[in-house]
Design a protein around this motif. Structure first.
Motif, PDB file in Angstrom:
ATOM      1  N   MET A  24       0.821  -1.211   0.000  1.00  0.00           N
ATOM      2  CA  MET A  24       0.000   0.000   0.000  1.00  0.00           C
ATOM      3  C   MET A  24       0.860   1.269   0.000  1.00  0.00           C
ATOM      4  O   MET A  24       0.545   2.224  -0.710  1.00  0.00           O
ATOM      5  CB  MET A  24      -0.925   0.017   1.231  1.00  0.00           C
ATOM      6  N   VAL A  25       1.944   1.278   0.767  1.00  0.00           N
ATOM      7  CA  VAL A  25       2.800   2.462   0.893  1.00  0.00           C
ATOM      8  C   VAL A  25       4.257   2.015   0.934  1.00  0.00           C
ATOM      9  O   VAL A  25       4.591   1.065   1.650  1.00  0.00           O
ATOM     10  CB  VAL A  25       2.467   3.281   2.167  1.00  0.00           C
ATOM     11  N   VAL A  26       5.114   2.692   0.164  1.00  0.00           N
ATOM     12  CA  VAL A  26       6.557   2.459   0.202  1.00  0.00           C
ATOM     13  C   VAL A  26       7.206   3.730   0.738  1.00  0.00           C
ATOM     14  O   VAL A  26       7.049   4.814   0.162  1.00  0.00           O
ATOM     15  CB  VAL A  26       7.113   2.115  -1.195  1.00  0.00           C
ATOM     16  N   LYS A  27       7.958   3.582   1.820  1.00  0.00           N
ATOM     17  CA  LYS A  27       8.530   4.742   2.507  1.00  0.00           C
ATOM     18  C   LYS A  27       9.987   5.019   2.131  1.00  0.00           C
ATOM     19  O   LYS A  27      10.531   6.049   2.520  1.00  0.00           O
ATOM     20  CB  LYS A  27       8.447   4.536   4.025  1.00  0.00           C
ATOM     21  N   THR A  28      10.627   4.116   1.405  1.00  0.00           N
ATOM     22  CA  THR A  28      12.043   4.300   1.061  1.00  0.00           C
ATOM     23  C   THR A  28      12.276   3.865  -0.367  1.00  0.00           C
ATOM     24  O   THR A  28      11.422   3.212  -0.982  1.00  0.00           O
ATOM     25  CB  THR A  28      12.940   3.500   2.026  1.00  0.00           C
ATOM     26  N   ARG A  29      13.430   4.216  -0.899  1.00  0.00           N
ATOM     27  CA  ARG A  29      13.745   3.938  -2.290  1.00  0.00           C
ATOM     28  C   ARG A  29      15.146   3.332  -2.390  1.00  0.00           C
ATOM     29  O   ARG A  29      15.937   3.386  -1.461  1.00  0.00           O
ATOM     30  CB  ARG A  29      13.684   5.226  -3.137  1.00  0.00           C
ATOM     31  N   LEU A  30      15.444   2.790  -3.559  1.00  0.00           N
ATOM     32  CA  LEU A  30      16.751   2.208  -3.830  1.00  0.00           C
ATOM     33  C   LEU A  30      17.846   3.264  -3.665  1.00  0.00           C
ATOM     34  O   LEU A  30      17.753   4.362  -4.195  1.00  0.00           O
ATOM     35  CB  LEU A  30      16.781   1.644  -5.254  1.00  0.00           C
ATOM     36  N   GLY A  31      18.880   2.918  -2.903  1.00  0.00           N
ATOM     37  CA  GLY A  31      19.990   3.832  -2.671  1.00  0.00           C
ATOM     38  C   GLY A  31      19.867   4.653  -1.411  1.00  0.00           C
ATOM     39  O   GLY A  31      20.836   5.326  -1.026  1.00  0.00           O
ATOM     40  N   ASP A  32      18.706   4.626  -0.745  1.00  0.00           N
ATOM     41  CA  ASP A  32      18.527   5.387   0.484  1.00  0.00           C
ATOM     42  C   ASP A  32      19.289   4.735   1.634  1.00  0.00           C
ATOM     43  O   ASP A  32      19.444   3.507   1.702  1.00  0.00           O
ATOM     44  CB  ASP A  32      17.047   5.482   0.852  1.00  0.00           C
ATOM     45  N   THR A  33      19.740   5.569   2.556  1.00  0.00           N
ATOM     46  CA  THR A  33      20.349   5.089   3.794  1.00  0.00           C
ATOM     47  C   THR A  33      19.280   4.987   4.860  1.00  0.00           C
ATOM     48  O   THR A  33      18.537   5.944   5.103  1.00  0.00           O
ATOM     49  CB  THR A  33      21.470   6.032   4.249  1.00  0.00           C
ATOM     50  N   VAL A  34      19.169   3.829   5.495  1.00  0.00           N
ATOM     51  CA  VAL A  34      18.124   3.597   6.494  1.00  0.00           C
ATOM     52  C   VAL A  34      18.773   3.191   7.808  1.00  0.00           C
ATOM     53  O   VAL A  34      19.918   2.726   7.850  1.00  0.00           O
ATOM     54  CB  VAL A  34      17.143   2.507   6.018  1.00  0.00           C
ATOM     55  N   GLN A  35      18.005   3.363   8.882  1.00  0.00           N
ATOM     56  CA  GLN A  35      18.439   2.967  10.213  1.00  0.00           C
ATOM     57  C   GLN A  35      17.616   1.782  10.692  1.00  0.00           C
ATOM     58  O   GLN A  35      16.487   1.559  10.233  1.00  0.00           O
ATOM     59  CB  GLN A  35      18.287   4.140  11.193  1.00  0.00           C
ATOM     60  N   LYS A  36      18.186   1.009  11.584  1.00  0.00           N
ATOM     61  CA  LYS A  36      17.484  -0.146  12.118  1.00  0.00           C
ATOM     62  C   LYS A  36      16.181   0.291  12.786  1.00  0.00           C
ATOM     63  O   LYS A  36      16.165   1.230  13.591  1.00  0.00           O
ATOM     64  CB  LYS A  36      18.370  -0.868  13.129  1.00  0.00           C
ATOM     65  N   GLY A  37      15.086  -0.387  12.430  1.00  0.00           N
ATOM     66  CA  GLY A  37      13.772  -0.059  12.982  1.00  0.00           C
ATOM     67  C   GLY A  37      13.006   0.968  12.176  1.00  0.00           C
ATOM     68  O   GLY A  37      11.858   1.284  12.518  1.00  0.00           O
ATOM     69  N   GLN A  38      13.583   1.498  11.106  1.00  0.00           N
ATOM     70  CA  GLN A  38      12.892   2.495  10.285  1.00  0.00           C
ATOM     71  C   GLN A  38      11.817   1.826   9.436  1.00  0.00           C
ATOM     72  O   GLN A  38      12.002   0.737   8.898  1.00  0.00           O
ATOM     73  CB  GLN A  38      13.898   3.209   9.390  1.00  0.00           C
ATOM     74  N   LEU A  39      10.655   2.483   9.300  1.00  0.00           N
ATOM     75  CA  LEU A  39       9.545   1.949   8.513  1.00  0.00           C
ATOM     76  C   LEU A  39       9.900   1.972   7.035  1.00  0.00           C
ATOM     77  O   LEU A  39      10.284   3.004   6.486  1.00  0.00           O
ATOM     78  CB  LEU A  39       8.278   2.767   8.761  1.00  0.00           C
ATOM     79  N   LEU A  40       9.794   0.805   6.372  1.00  0.00           N
ATOM     80  CA  LEU A  40      10.119   0.699   4.956  1.00  0.00           C
ATOM     81  C   LEU A  40       8.874   0.703   4.074  1.00  0.00           C
ATOM     82  O   LEU A  40       8.841   1.370   3.047  1.00  0.00           O
ATOM     83  CB  LEU A  40      10.927  -0.580   4.700  1.00  0.00           C
ATOM     84  N   MET A  41       7.841  -0.044   4.479  1.00  0.00           N
ATOM     85  CA  MET A  41       6.611  -0.119   3.668  1.00  0.00           C
ATOM     86  C   MET A  41       5.485  -0.684   4.520  1.00  0.00           C
ATOM     87  O   MET A  41       5.704  -1.248   5.607  1.00  0.00           O
ATOM     88  CB  MET A  41       6.827  -0.982   2.425  1.00  0.00           C
ATOM     89  N   THR A  42       4.282  -0.534   4.001  1.00  0.00           N
ATOM     90  CA  THR A  42       3.082  -1.061   4.653  1.00  0.00           C
ATOM     91  C   THR A  42       2.316  -1.895   3.637  1.00  0.00           C
ATOM     92  O   THR A  42       2.120  -1.465   2.499  1.00  0.00           O
ATOM     93  CB  THR A  42       2.190   0.077   5.174  1.00  0.00           C
ATOM     94  N   ILE A  43       1.869  -3.094   4.064  1.00  0.00           N
ATOM     95  CA  ILE A  43       1.107  -3.962   3.169  1.00  0.00           C
ATOM     96  C   ILE A  43      -0.247  -4.286   3.809  1.00  0.00           C
ATOM     97  O   ILE A  43      -0.392  -4.300   5.036  1.00  0.00           O
ATOM     98  CB  ILE A  43       1.881  -5.260   2.844  1.00  0.00           C
TER      99      ILE A  43
END
Length: 382
Positions: free
Chosen positions: A100-119
């Motif tokens: 339903m929602v994608v919160k990040t994209r290819l090449g992004d830097t993320v932190q542990k526990g960060q929301l990536l997507m919702t299904i």
């Protein structure tokens, strides 16, 4: 009379043959004369040495003597920057559903526990249904167990019937706990019904692979994974080393890495693996170098790795100004007889301290070279 005619006929044939032979000889003589005129006499032209130059005052160009320089053998190979697969973490979805929602994209830097997507998942809906049914069964089993205790105390039922009611109550509690744990595993609160599942980053790093987009379907515990997170604090430089050069590379050897993007910056790494299989066409093996990444090394960059050998080689060194660079080649000028200088091609090596330049081949220690080749080159051009 008849004999006279025969004699006369023979005489005519003989005269005709003599005339024909005379004409052929004249033709051959004329042809030889023409050929002699078409081919001039051969002349020997002396060859010109394009590497030899004469100057009027050679004393104006100081000379320097090439000296011996001890150095270790080296091997230079090419490679590419690759991720360390031991630091690749796949993002696994525990539920199947539609993104339903994608919160990040290819090449992004993320932190542990960060929301990536919702299904949106039917697995969660089914989990809530199972949980509610388990709750209802547990309420009924508890009521029957309490009733069985009361009847047993008054002697209305046997001990076996009480034990069956207690077993049913215990199993109903286990079913409730299992259903609740399943919902918690999916990231949902058993007391708050919700059909959405949030997917969080299991570790910190960079998104190096993305297969999920808005509206796409995700399968639980299945590939392709929605995302892959890579820790790029340590990366690999994978190089191709020819079969004949493999003997000079050993596990644990240090390597100096330069990148096309940063030619003036040196990175250092260590050989962690030498491929056991050769490419049948190129006759090369993959050599893996582990390199700490200061942050500016990007995946896919072209790199050059230099391996320093264990043996010592003797090269020569000359002043850096004695090297003349012309069209990606290096030359030096050496004195020659009769006020002349000869230009010799050399193979340069590393830049040495005190404005000295290493020469791998072309001249030997003890030879004299013009200390400032550029000044002599300009004089020759003029």
């Amino acid at each position: 009379m008849k004999d006279k005619k025969l004699v006369l006929g023979f005489l005519l044939v003989a005269v005709s043959s003599l005339l024909t032979l005379a004409g052929c000889g004249k033709v051959h003589a004329q042809g030889d004369a023409v050929a002699a005129e078409a081919l001039p006499a051969a002349r020997v032209i002396p060859d010109v040495d394009l590497t030899l130059f004469a100057v009027e005052h050679p004393e104006q160009f100081p000379l320097a003597t090439a000296t011996a320089h001890a150095t270790t053998s080296e091997l230079v190979v090419t490679g590419t920057v690759s991720p360390d697969v031991s630091h690749n973490v796949p993002v696994v979805s525990l539920a199947s559903g539609r993104v339903m929602v994608v919160k990040t994209r290819l090449g992004d830097t993320v932190q542990k526990g960060q929301l990536l997507m919702t299904i949106r998942s039917d697995d969660v809906t089914g989990g809530y249904s199972t949980y509610r049914m388990a709750m209802a069964d547990e309420v009924l089993a508890r009521t029957q167990y309490v009733r069985a205790q009361n009847l047993y105390e008054h002697g209305a039922i046997a001990l076996n019937d009480l034990q069956v009611a207690q077993d049913t109550e215990d199993k109903a509690k286990i079913a409730v706990e299992t259903a609740a744990e399943h919902l918690k595993l999916l990231g949902n609160d058993p007391d708050k019904q919700n059909s959405m599942v949030d997917i969080f980053a299991p570790s910190s790093g960079v998104i190096t692979d993305q297969q999920a987009t808005t509206g796409s379907l995700v399968q639980a515990y299945n590939t392709p994974y929605p995302f892959t997170i890579s820790d790029l604090s340590s990366i690999w430089v994978v190089c191709d080393v020819y079969e004949n050069d493999l003997a000079t590379v050993r596990l644990g050897d240090n390597a100096e890495i330069t990148l096309n993007a940063y030619p003036d910056r040196m990175f250092r790494g260590k050989v962690s693996n030498i491929g056991a299989i050769l490419d049948p066409n190129l006759r090369t093996a993959k050599v893996r170098i582990e390199v700490p990444n200061p942050g500016n090394m990007r995946l896919g960059m072209f790199a050059r790795a230099t391996f320093r050998g264990q043996t010592t080689e003797m090269h020569t060194e000359v002043p850096a100004s004695a090297i003349l660079h012309i069209h990606d080649r290096d030359y030096v000028y050496v004195p020659a007889p009769e006020n002349k200088f000869r230009r010799i091609e050399v193979v340069s090596g590393d830049q040495l301290p005190n404005n000295m330049q290493e020469v791998k081949s072309g001249i030997k220690a003890g030879q004299q070279v013009v200390s400032n080749a550029l000044v002599l080159e300009r004089t020759i051009d003029q």
